[in-house]
Design an enzyme around this catalytic site. Structure first.
Site, short mmCIF file in Angstrom:
data_model
loop_
_atom_site.label_atom_id
_atom_site.label_comp_id
_atom_site.label_asym_id
_atom_site.label_seq_id
_atom_site.Cartn_x
_atom_site.Cartn_y
_atom_site.Cartn_z
N GLU A 7 -5.10 -19.78 -13.03
CA GLU A 7 -3.84 -20.48 -12.90
C GLU A 7 -3.42 -20.58 -11.43
O GLU A 7 -3.66 -19.66 -10.64
CB GLU A 7 -2.74 -19.77 -13.71
CG GLU A 7 -2.97 -19.88 -15.21
CD GLU A 7 -1.89 -19.21 -16.04
OE1 GLU A 7 -1.67 -19.66 -17.17
OE2 GLU A 7 -1.26 -18.24 -15.55
N CYS A 52 0.70 -21.27 -4.65
CA CYS A 52 0.24 -19.91 -4.90
C CYS A 52 -1.17 -19.99 -5.48
O CYS A 52 -1.37 -20.48 -6.59
CB CYS A 52 1.20 -19.21 -5.86
SG CYS A 52 0.77 -17.49 -6.18
N CYS A 63 -8.42 -9.46 -12.66
CA CYS A 63 -8.13 -8.53 -11.58
C CYS A 63 -8.57 -7.13 -11.97
O CYS A 63 -8.58 -6.79 -13.16
CB CYS A 63 -6.61 -8.53 -11.28
SG CYS A 63 -6.14 -7.62 -9.79
N CYS A 121 -2.25 -3.00 -11.82
CA CYS A 121 -0.88 -2.64 -11.45
C CYS A 121 -0.02 -2.70 -12.72
O CYS A 121 -0.06 -3.69 -13.45
CB CYS A 121 -0.34 -3.58 -10.38
SG CYS A 121 -1.26 -3.50 -8.83
N CYS A 141 2.29 -5.79 -13.58
CA CYS A 141 1.74 -7.13 -13.37
C CYS A 141 0.96 -7.60 -14.59
O CYS A 141 0.05 -6.90 -15.07
CB CYS A 141 0.83 -7.11 -12.14
SG CYS A 141 0.08 -8.72 -11.76
N GLY A 175 -5.82 -12.04 -8.90
CA GLY A 175 -6.85 -11.32 -8.17
C GLY A 175 -6.37 -10.68 -6.88
O GLY A 175 -5.27 -10.94 -6.39
N GLU A 176 -7.23 -9.84 -6.32
CA GLU A 176 -7.02 -9.18 -5.03
C GLU A 176 -7.89 -9.90 -3.99
O GLU A 176 -9.11 -9.78 -4.00
CB GLU A 176 -7.39 -7.70 -5.12
CG GLU A 176 -7.56 -6.98 -3.79
CD GLU A 176 -6.35 -7.08 -2.85
OE1 GLU A 176 -6.52 -7.66 -1.76
OE2 GLU A 176 -5.27 -6.59 -3.23
N SER A 223 1.75 -5.73 -0.97
CA SER A 223 2.42 -5.41 -2.24
C SER A 223 2.72 -3.92 -2.23
O SER A 223 1.88 -3.10 -2.59
CB SER A 223 1.51 -5.78 -3.42
OG SER A 223 1.34 -7.17 -3.50
N LEU A 224 3.91 -3.56 -1.82
CA LEU A 224 4.26 -2.16 -1.59
C LEU A 224 4.82 -1.50 -2.85
O LEU A 224 4.21 -0.61 -3.44
CB LEU A 224 5.26 -2.05 -0.44
CG LEU A 224 5.49 -0.64 0.12
CD1 LEU A 224 4.23 -0.11 0.76
CD2 LEU A 224 6.64 -0.63 1.10
N HIS A 225 6.02 -1.88 -3.24
CA HIS A 225 6.63 -1.56 -4.54
C HIS A 225 7.04 -0.10 -4.76
O HIS A 225 7.68 0.20 -5.77
CB HIS A 225 5.71 -2.00 -5.68
CG HIS A 225 5.22 -3.39 -5.57
ND1 HIS A 225 6.08 -4.48 -5.38
CD2 HIS A 225 3.96 -3.92 -5.57
CE1 HIS A 225 5.37 -5.59 -5.30
NE2 HIS A 225 4.09 -5.28 -5.39
N ASN A 279 9.76 -9.83 -13.15
CA ASN A 279 9.60 -10.92 -14.10
C ASN A 279 8.95 -10.38 -15.38
O ASN A 279 7.79 -9.98 -15.36
CB ASN A 279 8.73 -12.03 -13.49
CG ASN A 279 9.40 -12.65 -12.28
OD1 ASN A 279 10.52 -13.14 -12.37
ND2 ASN A 279 8.72 -12.63 -11.14
N CYS A 290 6.15 -14.54 -10.18
CA CYS A 290 5.35 -13.47 -9.58
C CYS A 290 4.99 -12.42 -10.64
O CYS A 290 5.85 -11.90 -11.34
CB CYS A 290 6.15 -12.82 -8.46
SG CYS A 290 5.28 -11.51 -7.60
#
Length: 406
Positions: free
Chosen positions: A122, A135, A142, A146, A149, A206-207, A260-262, A337, A380
């Site tokens: 996507e 994006c 992936c 996470c 996600c 993906g990373e 991507s800290l979080h 989200n 996201c």
């Protein structure tokens, strides 16, 4: 709330074409040297290689050609040889969904590679005042799992090639009428001036740094001044923290970096972003401090998803400020989200604003990202190929049926 699902069948030859024939290699995604080698392989004289590479580059990335017949300043004989040996066709667009806020999500299907099967990914386009952000995905699925996600719930199938990464940009520009063609695809949103795709973010499925070579090739072509010509300051690569590849990203690609800290504590980040168990916060932030070209004009963006009662306390905000001291940075606060089965809730809006105030007072820009495309699962952390969603629903139905028979 209205969600529109469009028939993505091309209405003209200028629109995205058929899925590439698997036994024909594509010229899309080749750098100039590889493109020259491909031309030499079909008998183009050495003295013509440079000129022919320039012609093809222009048609592929300035004019957006998806068929060799469009290349009117290339001889018919060479066009025939190119068509017999190669393809420049677009991937299949399975569906296009348009959110109530104008966000578009495309589901693309790529042909099999080797003994594999067709795969789907996507891509999301987010229109904003004065800009349009695409994006882009770098992998099918992936490996990072996470916990907040949705994409992380889909297993990794394979890396995307440079061609497949670039094709997402090309089809988006086709669909939006962003290439200078005489005929505009039916249904395209035609810009009154300038481009609609102005920014690229490697923040899709993906990373990216686990597919470094293909991502590097694609982004260098995207930023080539004689082609797609996107400024490197308008290309942002987001990583969850593949520390050994961060320096190479800056020195070899030169794009903007997002992290991507979080979380601000290793024990929580181990849970939210499990790659932290391999490269912890101290190692990640040291790599950020050493990012090539880092300065106040080229800040690192730190992404921080706001999870209710998990990472959104004011103490977390103060610790975030402490951790980032000395790093030219911007902090994007991302309201969570939701997706089916997710174990988290979005922080209350008042708490997000209070968190942002702490960060702002410390001198960091901390915009709260407006959720876009939630109604079509384009926001996201929500991307996941439709095939995988269907398989998950089928598995759930089978399990429910089996339980009912027990």
């Amino acid at each position: 709330m209205t969600v529109t699902l469009l028939d993505a069948t091309p209405a003209s030859a200028a629109a995205p074409a058929t899925t590439p024939v698997p036994d024909k290699p594509s010229l899309i995604g080749l750098d100039r040297q590889a493109l020259g080698e491909a031309l030499a392989g079909i008998g183009v004289p050495e003295r013509q290689i440079r000129m022919r590479v320039g012609q093809l580059w222009h048609w592929l990335y300035v004019r957006g050609a998806s068929d060799f017949s469009e290349m009117t300043n290339v001889s018919k004989d060479l066009r025939a040889r190119l068509d017999a040996a190669f393809t420049i066709a677009r991937p299949e667009m399975v569906s296009e969904m348009i959110s109530t806020d104008g966000t578009r999500k495309w589901l693309f299907r790529f042909p099999p590679r080797g003994a594999g099967r067709p795969v789907e990914i996507e891509t999301v386009y987010i229109p904003e005042e004065g800009r349009g952000t695409l994006c882009v995905s770098s992998q099918v699925g992936c490996t990072l799992t996470c916990s907040f996600c949705h994409t992380g719930t889909q297993r990794l199938v394979r890396n995307l090639t440079a061609e497949e990464i670039l094709s997402q940009i090309l089809v988006a520009r086709d669909r939006l009428g962003d290439f200078p063609k005489g005929e505009i695809p039916a249904g395209a949103a035609v810009p009154s001036e300038g481009r609609l795709v102005t920014n690229i973010v490697m923040m899709g499925m993906g990373e990216p740094l686990y597919n470094f070579d293909a991502v590097k090739t694609a982004l260098l072509i995207a930023s080539d001044g004689d082609g797609l010509s996107l400024s490197k300051r308008r290309i942002t690569l987001s990583t969850s923290g593949v520390v050994p590849m961060i320096e190479r990203t800056g020195s070899e690609i030169g794009c903007m970096l997002a992290i991507s800290l979080h979380a601000v504590r290793d024990e929580l980040r181990d849970e939210l972003v499990p790659i932290n168990k391999k490269w912890n916060l101290a190692e990640l932030l040291e790599a950020c401090r050493n990012y090539p070209g880092l300065n106040n004009a080229r800040r690192i963006t730190f992404e921080y998803v706001m999870l209710k009662d998990v990472n959104d306390s004011l103490a977390d905000a103060r610790e975030l400020v402490r951790l980032l001291k000395g790093i030219p940075a911007k902090i994007n606060l991302i309201p969570f989200n939701p997706w089916p089965g997710s174990p988290y809730e979005c922080s209350d809006w008042e708490q997000i604003e209070a968190f942002a105030e702490v960060v702002n007072r410390a001198g960091y820009a901390s915009p709260i990202r407006t959720p876009r495309g939630r109604d079509i699962f384009a926001a996201c952390g929500q991307l996941k190929s439709e095939t995988e969603r269907l398989r998950a629903r089928e598995r759930a139905a089978l399990e429910a049926s089996a339980a009912g028979r027990a």
